[in-house]
Design an enzyme around this catalytic site. Structure first.
Site, PDB file in Angstrom:
ATOM      1  N   GLN A 117     -35.449 -18.502  -6.792  1.00  0.00           N
ATOM      2  CA  GLN A 117     -34.743 -18.727  -5.772  1.00  0.00           C
ATOM      3  C   GLN A 117     -33.417 -19.063  -5.567  1.00  0.00           C
ATOM      4  OE1 GLN A 117     -35.477 -22.297  -3.451  1.00  0.00           O
ATOM      5  NE2 GLN A 117     -35.718 -22.169  -1.213  1.00  0.00           N
ATOM      6  N   GLY A 118     -32.914 -17.852  -4.749  1.00  0.00           N
ATOM      7  CA  GLY A 118     -31.183 -17.872  -5.294  1.00  0.00           C
ATOM      8  C   GLY A 118     -31.162 -17.919  -2.988  1.00  0.00           C
ATOM      9  N   TYR A 119     -30.586 -19.673  -2.883  1.00  0.00           N
ATOM     10  CA  TYR A 119     -30.440 -19.843  -1.816  1.00  0.00           C
ATOM     11  C   TYR A 119     -28.865 -20.276  -1.532  1.00  0.00           C
ATOM     12  CZ  TYR A 119     -34.409 -19.500   1.335  1.00  0.00           C
ATOM     13  OH  TYR A 119     -35.744 -18.772   1.782  1.00  0.00           O
ATOM     14  N   SER A 120     -28.960 -21.710  -2.608  1.00  0.00           N
ATOM     15  CA  SER A 120     -27.548 -22.108  -2.302  1.00  0.00           C
ATOM     16  C   SER A 120     -26.281 -21.050  -3.081  1.00  0.00           C
ATOM     17  CB  SER A 120     -28.069 -23.237  -2.927  1.00  0.00           C
ATOM     18  OG  SER A 120     -28.850 -23.895  -2.833  1.00  0.00           O
ATOM     19  N   GLU A 235     -41.430 -24.960   1.631  1.00  0.00           N
ATOM     20  CA  GLU A 235     -41.518 -25.766   0.774  1.00  0.00           C
ATOM     21  C   GLU A 235     -40.146 -27.230   1.322  1.00  0.00           C
ATOM     22  OE1 GLU A 235     -36.711 -24.789  -0.434  1.00  0.00           O
ATOM     23  OE2 GLU A 235     -36.588 -26.034  -2.050  1.00  0.00           O
ATOM     24  N   SER A 360     -31.297 -32.557   2.045  1.00  0.00           N
ATOM     25  CA  SER A 360     -31.337 -33.744   0.935  1.00  0.00           C
ATOM     26  C   SER A 360     -31.310 -35.127   1.958  1.00  0.00           C
ATOM     27  CB  SER A 360     -29.635 -34.252   0.718  1.00  0.00           C
ATOM     28  OG  SER A 360     -28.821 -34.116   1.880  1.00  0.00           O
TER      29      SER A 360
HETATM   30  C1  LIG Z   1     -32.544 -30.125  -9.094  1.00  0.00           C
HETATM   31  C2  LIG Z   1     -31.828 -29.148  -8.352  1.00  0.00           C
HETATM   32  C3  LIG Z   1     -32.727 -27.745  -8.073  1.00  0.00           C
HETATM   33  C4  LIG Z   1     -32.101 -27.197  -7.439  1.00  0.00           C
HETATM   34  N1  LIG Z   1     -33.273 -25.451  -6.948  1.00  0.00           N
HETATM   35  C5  LIG Z   1     -32.164 -24.952  -6.264  1.00  0.00           C
HETATM   36  C6  LIG Z   1     -32.774 -23.802  -6.106  1.00  0.00           C
HETATM   37  O1  LIG Z   1     -33.399 -23.011  -7.328  1.00  0.00           O
HETATM   38  N2  LIG Z   1     -32.231 -22.709  -5.143  1.00  0.00           N
HETATM   39  C7  LIG Z   1     -31.609 -22.692  -4.197  1.00  0.00           C
HETATM   40  O2  LIG Z   1     -31.229 -21.846  -4.311  1.00  0.00           O
HETATM   41  N3  LIG Z   1     -31.199 -24.417  -4.687  1.00  0.00           N
HETATM   42  C8  LIG Z   1     -31.576 -25.023  -5.356  1.00  0.00           C
HETATM   43  N4  LIG Z   1     -30.869 -26.248  -5.463  1.00  0.00           N
HETATM   44  C9  LIG Z   1     -29.608 -26.318  -4.700  1.00  0.00           C
HETATM   45  C10 LIG Z   1     -29.977 -27.745  -3.001  1.00  0.00           C
HETATM   46  O3  LIG Z   1     -30.679 -26.999  -2.553  1.00  0.00           O
HETATM   47  C11 LIG Z   1     -28.893 -28.620  -2.948  1.00  0.00           C
HETATM   48  O4  LIG Z   1     -28.553 -28.894  -3.270  1.00  0.00           O
HETATM   49  C12 LIG Z   1     -28.819 -28.697  -1.365  1.00  0.00           C
HETATM   50  O5  LIG Z   1     -29.478 -28.377  -0.427  1.00  0.00           O
HETATM   51  C13 LIG Z   1     -27.574 -29.617  -1.019  1.00  0.00           C
HETATM   52  O6  LIG Z   1     -26.167 -28.980  -1.314  1.00  0.00           O
HETATM   53  P1  LIG Z   1     -25.284 -29.254  -2.297  1.00  0.00           P
HETATM   54  O7  LIG Z   1     -25.410 -29.349  -3.193  1.00  0.00           O
HETATM   55  O8  LIG Z   1     -24.406 -27.851  -1.936  1.00  0.00           O
HETATM   56  O9  LIG Z   1     -24.058 -30.687  -1.805  1.00  0.00           O
HETATM   57  P2  LIG Z   1     -23.229 -30.823  -0.052  1.00  0.00           P
HETATM   58  O10 LIG Z   1     -24.648 -29.890   1.421  1.00  0.00           O
HETATM   59  O11 LIG Z   1     -22.071 -30.283  -0.273  1.00  0.00           O
HETATM   60  O12 LIG Z   1     -23.920 -32.182   0.224  1.00  0.00           O
HETATM   61  C14 LIG Z   1     -23.166 -33.380  -0.466  1.00  0.00           C
HETATM   62  C15 LIG Z   1     -23.457 -34.766   0.451  1.00  0.00           C
HETATM   63  O13 LIG Z   1     -22.846 -34.794   1.372  1.00  0.00           O
HETATM   64  C16 LIG Z   1     -24.200 -34.648   2.225  1.00  0.00           C
HETATM   65  N5  LIG Z   1     -24.251 -34.105   3.230  1.00  0.00           N
HETATM   66  C17 LIG Z   1     -24.238 -32.745   4.041  1.00  0.00           C
HETATM   67  N6  LIG Z   1     -24.019 -32.234   5.093  1.00  0.00           N
HETATM   68  C18 LIG Z   1     -24.345 -33.860   5.441  1.00  0.00           C
HETATM   69  C19 LIG Z   1     -24.480 -34.055   7.189  1.00  0.00           C
HETATM   70  N7  LIG Z   1     -23.852 -33.474   8.046  1.00  0.00           N
HETATM   71  N8  LIG Z   1     -24.619 -35.111   7.281  1.00  0.00           N
HETATM   72  C20 LIG Z   1     -24.822 -36.248   6.408  1.00  0.00           C
HETATM   73  N9  LIG Z   1     -24.658 -35.466   5.275  1.00  0.00           N
HETATM   74  C21 LIG Z   1     -24.769 -34.721   4.886  1.00  0.00           C
HETATM   75  C22 LIG Z   1     -25.728 -34.081   0.835  1.00  0.00           C
HETATM   76  O14 LIG Z   1     -26.525 -34.988   2.003  1.00  0.00           O
HETATM   77  C23 LIG Z   1     -25.089 -34.889  -0.062  1.00  0.00           C
HETATM   78  O15 LIG Z   1     -25.336 -36.455  -0.493  1.00  0.00           O
HETATM   79  C24 LIG Z   1     -31.718 -27.236  -6.317  1.00  0.00           C
HETATM   80  C25 LIG Z   1     -30.666 -28.255  -6.716  1.00  0.00           C
HETATM   81  C26 LIG Z   1     -31.234 -29.567  -7.500  1.00  0.00           C
HETATM   82  C27 LIG Z   1     -30.766 -30.766  -7.760  1.00  0.00           C
END
Ligand SMILES: Cc1cc2nc3c(=O)[nH]c(=O)nc-3n(C[C@H](O)[C@H](O)[C@H](O)COP(=O)(O)OP(=O)(O)OC[C@H]3O[C@@H](n4cnc5c(N)ncnc54)[C@H](O)[C@@H]3O)c2cc1C
Length: 377
Positions: A117-120, A235, A360
């Protein structure tokens, strides 16, 4: 078949066919390790419990899907879920063309296609709509440039589904499209990332002038956000499955029986509390699956399940570490008398990111605050 007969049928078949060496592994198995089992399941027609039978699924009712998953837990199946089965398949059933369904669904079932899954992206996680990977038209193709990150098992997948930006001028949600891309396309580079446990379960994926046929788009141009939302809903129901917390609770129970931990009233009270919370979430989960089964959409209330179950999972993992005493170290493995072994810290490692991926806990609380409790933004 009624539910009880179905359960016994699945149980008998799994007892006879689930490989002995795959039962209760110390950490979850990846796609390569589980491929032989995937093929056995496919021969039986049991790869996709929730898909309709006309597309090769089992067409199970929501409750039967839970029975099926409970029986898999019973034999100790602990495998990274297939993104093709759980995410892309349902999306293609809803939004794909007949050609796309005919091309991709059978290959998901057979295991020929392993999807990631290529989202993030760096800078686009919680705020996914800020994604910058670009796809620009060039004749019959798109030229894709940019970077994805945290892509689970990209190192083993041979296909990726992507959210890309097809209109840089439009409001951010409006300029996104959904593309299907073979991982061996020239210009794609995968760089593995180690997680806290030292295992490599995700990766960065770089796209440099990658040529993708326009026919690989699912849905219309710039309609990707609608699909991303539908898929995130799917999801969240998957990530909100109580199985996430129930499976480690069962391991804890086995360990507690073995070491006489239920003689300790404090342990017993903590265990019982978690057990009851998880059973409550099972009831909510079944209710939500029933809504989907009727063909209706789930609203923002789905966030309750993802939020509750992942936080329960962490509490179960905490109790496991507390109860493991000298086995709670980073390299300790507990030998159990049923012949399996258990590494408590692996459950802990697995529980930590569950409140981050798939939206999250903070993001889920924001959704519930605004959409359910109607609090000001
Ligand atoms: C084990 C694992 C597997 C994953 N697998 C995939 C995958 O297969 N494909 C894919 O596309 N992605 C994947 N991800 C990525 C995942 O979707 C992101 O990590 C997630 O969406 C959070 O984004 P970020 O890491 O950029 O953190 P950020 O969005 O930068 O968040 C950092 C912190 O800020 C908080 N925060 C952010 N915005 C707000 C807000 N508006 N209000 C309050 N708090 C906020 C968050 O809760 C978090 O604590 C994976 C992540 C993990 C850990």
């Amino acid at each position: 078949m009624d539910d009880q007969a179905f359960r016994l049928h699945v149980r008998e078949w799994l007892e006879a066919n689930f490989p002995e060496e795959m039962r209760f592994p110390p950490r979850r198995l990846n796609f390569d390790q589980a491929m032989g089992w995937h093929k056995t399941l496919n021969e039986q027609g049991w790869v996709a419990p929730g898909w309709p039978t006309e597309h090769g699924g089992m067409g199970l009712s929501p409750y039967q899907q839970i029975i099926f998953s409970e029986e898999l837990d019973r034999v100790g199946a602990f495998i990274i879920p297939s993104f093709g089965v759980t995410m892309l398949g349902p999306l293609l059933l809803g939004y794909g063309t007949d050609e796309q369904r005919a091309e991709y669904l059978p290959k998901i079932l057979s295991g020929e296609h392993i999807w990631c899954q290529g989202y993030s992206e760096p800078g686009a996680g919680s705020d996914l709509a800020s994604l910058r990977m670009s796809a620009e038209v060039d004749g019959d193709d798109y030229i894709v440039n940019g970077q994805k990150i945290w892509t689970t098992m990209a190192q083993q997948a041979n296909m990726i589904f992507l959210l890309v930006r097809t209109d840089k001028e439009a409001k951010k949600q409006k300029g996104i499209s959904f593309l299907l891309v073979p991982m061996d396309t020239p210009g794609i580079t995968v760089r593995e990332i180690d997680n806290i446990g030292g295992y490599s379960e995700f990766a960065e994926v770089f796209f440099d002038e990658v040529r993708v046929p326009r026919s690989n788009m699912v849905g219309a141009v710039n309609q990707g956000w609608t699909m991303a939302k539908a898929l995130l809903g799917a999801e969240r129901i998957l990530l909100g499955s109580p199985k996430l917390a129930k499976f480690p609770l069962q391991r804890l129970q086995a360990m507690a029986n073995e070491f006489g931990l239920f003689d300790d009233p404090v342990f017993k009270a903590r265990f019982t509390q978690l057990h009851m919370e998880i059973e409550d979430s099972v009831a909510v989960y079944i209710r939500m699956l029933e809504v989907l089964r009727r063909g209706e959409q789930l609203g923002p209330e789905i966030s309750i399940l993802k939020l509750a179950v992942t936080e329960m999972f962490q509490r179960v993992a905490d109790l496991i570490l507390d109860a493991s005493t000298e086995y709670a170290g980073t390299e300790s493995v507990i030998p159990l008398s049923d012949g399996t072994s258990y590494k408590p810290v692996n459950t802990y490692y697995l529980s930590r990111p569950s409140t981050i991926y798939g939206g999250s806990s903070q993001v889920q609380r924001n959704i519930l605050a605004k959409a359910i409790l109607k609090l000001p933004g």
